[in-house]
Design a protein around this motif. Structure first.
Motif, PDB file in Angstrom:
ATOM      1  N   TYR A  13       0.850  -1.186   0.000  1.00 16.47           N
ATOM      2  CA  TYR A  13       0.000   0.000   0.000  1.00 16.47           C
ATOM      3  C   TYR A  13       0.887   1.238   0.000  1.00 16.47           C
ATOM      4  O   TYR A  13       1.940   1.257   0.635  1.00 16.47           O
ATOM      5  CB  TYR A  13      -0.901   0.045   1.247  1.00 16.47           C
ATOM      6  N   VAL A  71      -2.259  13.231  -7.830  1.00 16.93           N
ATOM      7  CA  VAL A  71      -2.846  11.958  -7.417  1.00 16.93           C
ATOM      8  C   VAL A  71      -2.909  11.005  -8.609  1.00 16.93           C
ATOM      9  O   VAL A  71      -2.557   9.826  -8.495  1.00 16.93           O
ATOM     10  CB  VAL A  71      -4.255  12.159  -6.797  1.00 16.93           C
ATOM     11  N   ARG A  72      -3.329  11.506  -9.748  1.00 14.14           N
ATOM     12  CA  ARG A  72      -3.434  10.666 -10.950  1.00 14.14           C
ATOM     13  C   ARG A  72      -2.073  10.069 -11.312  1.00 14.14           C
ATOM     14  O   ARG A  72      -1.944   8.868 -11.561  1.00 14.14           O
ATOM     15  CB  ARG A  72      -3.994  11.491 -12.111  1.00 14.14           C
ATOM     16  N   CYS A  92      -0.875   7.585  -8.484  1.00  8.70           N
ATOM     17  CA  CYS A  92      -1.657   6.341  -8.506  1.00  8.70           C
ATOM     18  C   CYS A  92      -1.232   5.465  -9.682  1.00  8.70           C
ATOM     19  O   CYS A  92      -1.159   4.231  -9.546  1.00  8.70           O
ATOM     20  CB  CYS A  92      -3.156   6.635  -8.565  1.00  8.70           C
ATOM     21  N   ILE A 126       2.004   3.832  -8.648  1.00  4.60           N
ATOM     22  CA  ILE A 126       1.761   2.856  -7.581  1.00  4.60           C
ATOM     23  C   ILE A 126       1.167   1.578  -8.155  1.00  4.60           C
ATOM     24  O   ILE A 126       1.617   0.462  -7.851  1.00  4.60           O
ATOM     25  CB  ILE A 126       0.844   3.477  -6.508  1.00  4.60           C
ATOM     26  N   ARG A 127       0.174   1.714  -9.008  1.00  3.23           N
ATOM     27  CA  ARG A 127      -0.489   0.542  -9.596  1.00  3.23           C
ATOM     28  C   ARG A 127       0.443  -0.233 -10.537  1.00  3.23           C
ATOM     29  O   ARG A 127       0.381  -1.451 -10.603  1.00  3.23           O
ATOM     30  CB  ARG A 127      -1.747   0.963 -10.334  1.00  3.23           C
ATOM     31  N   PRO A 179      -3.108   2.185  -3.935  1.00  6.62           N
ATOM     32  CA  PRO A 179      -3.041   3.549  -3.416  1.00  6.62           C
ATOM     33  C   PRO A 179      -4.192   3.833  -2.439  1.00  6.62           C
ATOM     34  O   PRO A 179      -5.325   3.404  -2.654  1.00  6.62           O
ATOM     35  CB  PRO A 179      -3.180   4.419  -4.664  1.00  6.62           C
ATOM     36  N   LEU A 200      -5.786   7.229  -0.361  1.00  7.71           N
ATOM     37  CA  LEU A 200      -5.751   8.666  -0.123  1.00  7.71           C
ATOM     38  C   LEU A 200      -6.090   8.930   1.340  1.00  7.71           C
ATOM     39  O   LEU A 200      -7.138   8.511   1.827  1.00  7.71           O
ATOM     40  CB  LEU A 200      -6.741   9.381  -1.041  1.00  7.71           C
ATOM     41  N   ALA A 202     -10.254   9.739  -5.394  1.00  7.70           N
ATOM     42  CA  ALA A 202     -10.256   8.288  -5.168  1.00  7.70           C
ATOM     43  C   ALA A 202     -11.069   7.579  -6.244  1.00  7.70           C
ATOM     44  O   ALA A 202     -10.633   6.577  -6.816  1.00  7.70           O
ATOM     45  CB  ALA A 202     -10.804   7.971  -3.781  1.00  7.70           C
ATOM     46  N   ASN A 254      -9.368   7.591  -9.681  1.00  9.01           N
ATOM     47  CA  ASN A 254      -8.132   6.816  -9.763  1.00  9.01           C
ATOM     48  C   ASN A 254      -8.248   5.415  -9.172  1.00  9.01           C
ATOM     49  O   ASN A 254      -7.232   4.745  -8.976  1.00  9.01           O
ATOM     50  CB  ASN A 254      -7.001   7.599  -9.080  1.00  9.01           C
ATOM     51  N   HIS A 255      -9.476   4.997  -8.894  1.00 10.06           N
ATOM     52  CA  HIS A 255      -9.713   3.659  -8.331  1.00 10.06           C
ATOM     53  C   HIS A 255      -8.820   3.415  -7.113  1.00 10.06           C
ATOM     54  O   HIS A 255      -8.190   2.367  -6.981  1.00 10.06           O
ATOM     55  CB  HIS A 255      -9.503   2.573  -9.390  1.00 10.06           C
ATOM     56  N   ALA A 256      -8.767   4.406  -6.252  1.00 10.59           N
ATOM     57  CA  ALA A 256      -7.967   4.345  -5.030  1.00 10.59           C
ATOM     58  C   ALA A 256      -8.896   4.186  -3.834  1.00 10.59           C
ATOM     59  O   ALA A 256     -10.084   4.521  -3.904  1.00 10.59           O
ATOM     60  CB  ALA A 256      -7.127   5.616  -4.883  1.00 10.59           C
TER      61      ALA A 256
END
Length: 195
Positions: A63, A84-85, A88, A91-92, A98, A100, A135, A138-140
């Motif tokens: 995470y 964030v975009r 993320c 991270i993915r 991710p 938030l 969130a 960005n599917h977070a």
């Protein structure tokens, strides 16, 4: 489990990453600097950004927790959503999830809130809405610590004397909220695996 936290003094205060490690039984690392924005975590030309970019590329994380500068989602929303975009996506790409870390409005009646000329309820709602929008886009996951502060600050001592930073109780609430988001996500994965 390995967790990386990217943020500023709202993450680092009262050694909250250690509280999260205790809550969830994970190894928690943090890249923070007072006043840092998420855009700095993306900038390899800064000390913080270079360290974060190296960690995101060369290390494995389960995470990664993202926390923007206290009023950034409200005063610089495009910069916030863009950062964030991009984070993320990084991270993915590395297989991590991710999260938030949605922070709180400045304390009701505080000098900092008055100096900005802001209304407490409006700031709290705007921060929560921005984090939730980011969130979804960005599917977070989102740990809406700010909404817990909003509900509980009249009952619990969550704000430090500056009306911005958390007390140890506020940091504990943040750690527990993030831990609960991780637990729920892990339980959801386990449920899917058992189908």
């Amino acid at each position: 489990m390995r967790i990386l936290m990217l943020g500023n003094s709202l993450t680092a205060a009262n050694d909250m990453p250690a509280m999260l490690a205790d809550c969830i039984g994970a190894k928690v690392y943090h890249h923070t600097r007072g006043g840092a924005r998420l855009s700095e975590q993306l900038n390899p030309n800064t000390r913080l950004g270079a360290r974060t970019q190296e960690a995101l590329v060369q290390e494995n994380w389960d995470y990664v927790v993202l926390q923007e500068m206290s009023h950034g989602p409200v005063t610089a929303p495009e910069k916030f959503f863009s950062s964030v975009r991009e984070l993320c996506g990084q991270i993915r790409t590395r297989g991590a999830v991710p999260i938030l870390y949605a922070t709180w409005a400045y304390q009701r009646g505080s000098a900092k809130l008055a100096a900005k000329g802001w209304d407490y309820d409006v700031m709290a709602d705007a921060l929560s809405a921005a984090y939730h929008k980011a969130a979804v886009e960005n599917h977070a996951l989102v740990a809406d610590v700010g909404q817990w502060f909003y509900r509980l600050s009249g009952i619990q001592d969550l704000y430090a004397d500056d009306g911005v930073h958390p007390t140890p109780s506020g940091s504990r609430l943040a750690a527990e909220t993030i831990a609960e988001v991780i637990r729920r996500q892990m339980e959801g994965q386990n449920d899917k695996a058992n189908l």
